[in-house]
Enzyme design. Structure first.
Site, PDB file in Angstrom:
ATOM      1  CE  LYS A  42      -4.410   1.454   1.931  1.00  0.00           C
ATOM      2  NZ  LYS A  42      -5.458   1.173   2.923  1.00  0.00           N
ATOM      3  CD  GLU A  95     -19.102  -2.227   9.412  1.00  0.00           C
ATOM      4  OE1 GLU A  95     -18.250  -1.427   8.989  1.00  0.00           O
ATOM      5  OE2 GLU A  95     -19.349  -3.334   8.865  1.00  0.00           O
ATOM      6  NE  ARG A 127     -21.808  -3.144   4.702  1.00  0.00           N
ATOM      7  CZ  ARG A 127     -20.816  -3.740   4.046  1.00  0.00           C
ATOM      8  NH1 ARG A 127     -19.589  -3.626   4.493  1.00  0.00           N
ATOM      9  NH2 ARG A 127     -21.048  -4.450   2.972  1.00  0.00           N
TER      10      ARG A 127
END
Length: 621
Positions: A282, A370, A398
């Site tokens: 990354k 979540e 969610r």
């Protein structure tokens, strides 16, 4: 300026490039990304990490006929560059400019709208099944990050995809990072694969031995296969995926274009679902993003030479609501309270970093999960621990069922800290937190609060700390928490606060809209009553009774969809009581809100002090 990149206007232009040109293109795209995003802001580190992977994908596959489905989508900038949107990238995340995520209305090469994580495999399976039902012929590829793979939806899709036995490819982009550092068993498992050299070495030696054995009859063939299967159980990287029913290829170097192209071509020829494990870095190619990828995940404009923000935060600026929350949690621990701080892969974004470092045993990052976060908090809440669950408003959607079913029904005293409530700006439709008041408002046993400023916020947190009769949600906007200096009364359950008293028009404002109401009041000559709602649920019905008895006009201002929000409940009550007062709701209409700066969106949606002042003048002629 760019020798190769300037010649690329569509994926077809890639096909004629040789190996040297592909490598040069990688370098040029990275420079272009840094140059553009340093001016516009946006997602940098995730896109720098997928440059070679994206080039290889478009080199091997034929978009838009073949379907490339990006998970979350903030790593799709390179895909956009290669599909004819290079110049448009200069408008990324700006109002009416290029979206920061794949968007079907934007290009035929974007085959699925995304913004929340862990959806790509499910969508890919849908495409693969439809392809076969329609007797079409195209490839389907889902690109998912290792962080997104921690979500339950991704596992549900992996399981179903194996059962379907359709031809599709899952590319696991493994950079050991989501927005924050990955956590949990899957992260540890992938780490063992990355470092698993033992299997490759032993496999090579065993195959040399097998090659020297004359294969005589089916028994020996069967025996060799059984030995190989047993061997794989012990040593093979990706055995988890193999056991699920996927052909596992990898891990491979995600920055070696020829290797990726070779494996992609191999995967196209394999029957059934395939998972390709690609290791990437990354922030690759930009030093500052490599050493601090989280900082450059979603960045404001910056100076390319040193990576510093173009506009630095002044030393005396106010803290964000998230930072205030983290400070309060630290104080609660030091005061002897048994609490837990929970987040779903967002310790930095939610302001929990200091708390995490100071009290790691009371901090829990559950990854992009979540649903689990909410029910995990329910278990804590039933065991004498006060859980503070910090999740962005858009992401708590969610876990709707878990909030309703696992927390509200049992009246468990969980505190939901809803960050990024209201308009969040540049991330657009998928991230605007404008539905939470509505989806929480109709849940029995739920209490919903919204602070007008920093002091009210801290008072609300203190109230929630000791409230034990059910769950409480405190919703607050992105950015710095203002301080108005009012001599406010203590928080009393279900009670609002009158800030200014007048005779002409009353304004009931929720949270962030109190600021706009106060500014509007200062702009007009009318005598205005301004009430800080404080509680969205339960509503302060006594206050409405008083306002209805003393005013002809009532304006409700909320940074939420008007359907099912605070205003709709006030209007229902006024109608039920038969009060002779005109009620108007200022909120967000029944639509999704595109990307753009928050100030720009507030102006377009009519939610500014100027709009409130215009309302006051209109009804006070």
């Amino acid at each position: 300026m760019f020798k190769v990149l300037d010649k690329i206007h569509s994926p077809e232009d890639l096909k004629s490039l040789d190996r040297d040109d592909l490598n040069r293109l990688s370098h040029e795209i990275r420079k272009y990304l840094v140059d553009v995003i340093s001016v516009t802001g946006g997602h940098l580190s995730s896109n720098l990490g997928v440059v070679e992977l994206t080039i290889a994908l478009h080199y091997v596959f034929n978009s838009p006929v073949d379907k490339l489905i990006w998970d979350v989508g903030h790593q799709s900038y390179v895909h956009k560059i290669l599909t004819g949107r290079k110049e448009a990238l200069k408008t990324v995340r700006q109002y009416q400019g290029l979206s920061g995520f794949p968007k079907r209305l934007e290009s035929e090469h974007d085959c699925f709208d995304v913004g929340h994580s862990s959806t790509s495999i499910s969508a890919a399976i849908g495409y693969a099944v439809a392809r076969d039902m329609n007797k079409d012929d195209y490839s389907v590829v889902a690109i998912i990050g290792d962080g997104a793979l921690t979500a339950g939806m991704a596992f549900e899709a992996l399981n179903n995809g194996a059962q379907m036995k359709k031809n599709f490819i899952v590319i696991l982009n493994d950079n050991q990072m989501s927005i924050g550092k990955n956590v949990g068993g899957m992260a540890e498992y992938l780490d063992t694969i990355r470092t698993g050299h033992v299997y490759k070495e032993i496999k090579h030696d065993v195959h040399k031995v097998f090659d020297r054995i004359p294969v005589v009859g089916k028994m020996l063939t069967k025996g060799v296969r059984e030995i190989k299967d047993a061997f794989k159980q012990v040593f093979i990287p990706g055995m988890f995926f193999e056991e699920m029913g996927y052909t596992y290829l990898g891990p491979i170097d995600g920055h070696a274009v020829p290797q990726i192209i070779k494996v992609l071509n191999q995967a196209r020829r394999i029957e059934g679902p395939v998972l390709i494990h690609v290791n990437t870095i990354k922030g690759k190619g930009y030093h500052h993003a490599e050493i601090n990828p989280s900082k450059f995940h979603g960045t404001k404009p910056f100076i390319t030479t040193n990576g510093e923000a173009l506009v630095k935060k002044a030393a005396n600026t106010k803290k964000t609501y998230g930072e205030l929350m983290g400070d309060q949690l630290i104080q609660y621990i030091e005061d002897g309270h048994k609490i837990a701080g929970i987040t779903a892969a967002m310790p930095d974004g939610t302001g929990m970093t200091r708390f995490m470092k100071k009290y790691p045993k009371a901090f829990f990052d559950v990854g992009i999960a979540e649903q689990h976060a909410v029910t995990f908090a329910a278990g804590l809440g039933l065991s004498g621990i006060k859980p503070f669950v910090a999740i962005y408003s858009t992401f708590l959607q969610r876990a709707y069922d878990q909030v309703l079913h696992d927390v509200c029904i049992q009246k468990i005293p969980v505190v939901f800290m809803l960050d990024r409530a209201g308009l969040v700006g540049e991330d657009g439709e998928t991230h605007q937190g404008v539905f939470d008041l509505s989806y929480l408002n109709h849940m029995p046993n739920m209490t919903v609060m919204a602070p007008m400023d920093s002091e009210t916020f801290k008072d609300m947190m203190a109230f929630a700390l000791t409230y034990m009769d059910g769950p409480i949600a405190i919703r607050y906007p992105k950015g710095e928490a203002p301080f108005f200096g009012y001599d406010k009364s203590p928080i009393v359950y279900g009670k609002s606060e009158v800030l200014e008293t007048g005779q002409d028009i009353a304004i009931l404002a929720v949270g962030s809209m109190v600021d706009e109401a106060l500014k509007a009041s200062a702009m007009v000559k009318s005598s205005v009553t301004i009430v800080d709602a404080r509680f969205v649920k339960p509503i302060d019905y006594d206050q409405i009774d008083r306002l209805a008895a003393t005013h002809k006009y009532l304006l409700i201002a909320e940074e939420n969809t008007m359907i099912g929000g605070y205003g709709s409940e006030v209007l229902r009550y006024v109608h039920q009581k038969g009060y002779d007062i005109k009620v108007e709701i200022m909120g967000i209409k029944d639509d999704f809100i595109e990307h753009g700066s928050r100030n720009k969106l507030m102006e377009i949606l009519g939610l500014t002090a100027n709009h409130i002042a215009a309302y006051i003048e209109r009804y006070n002629r």
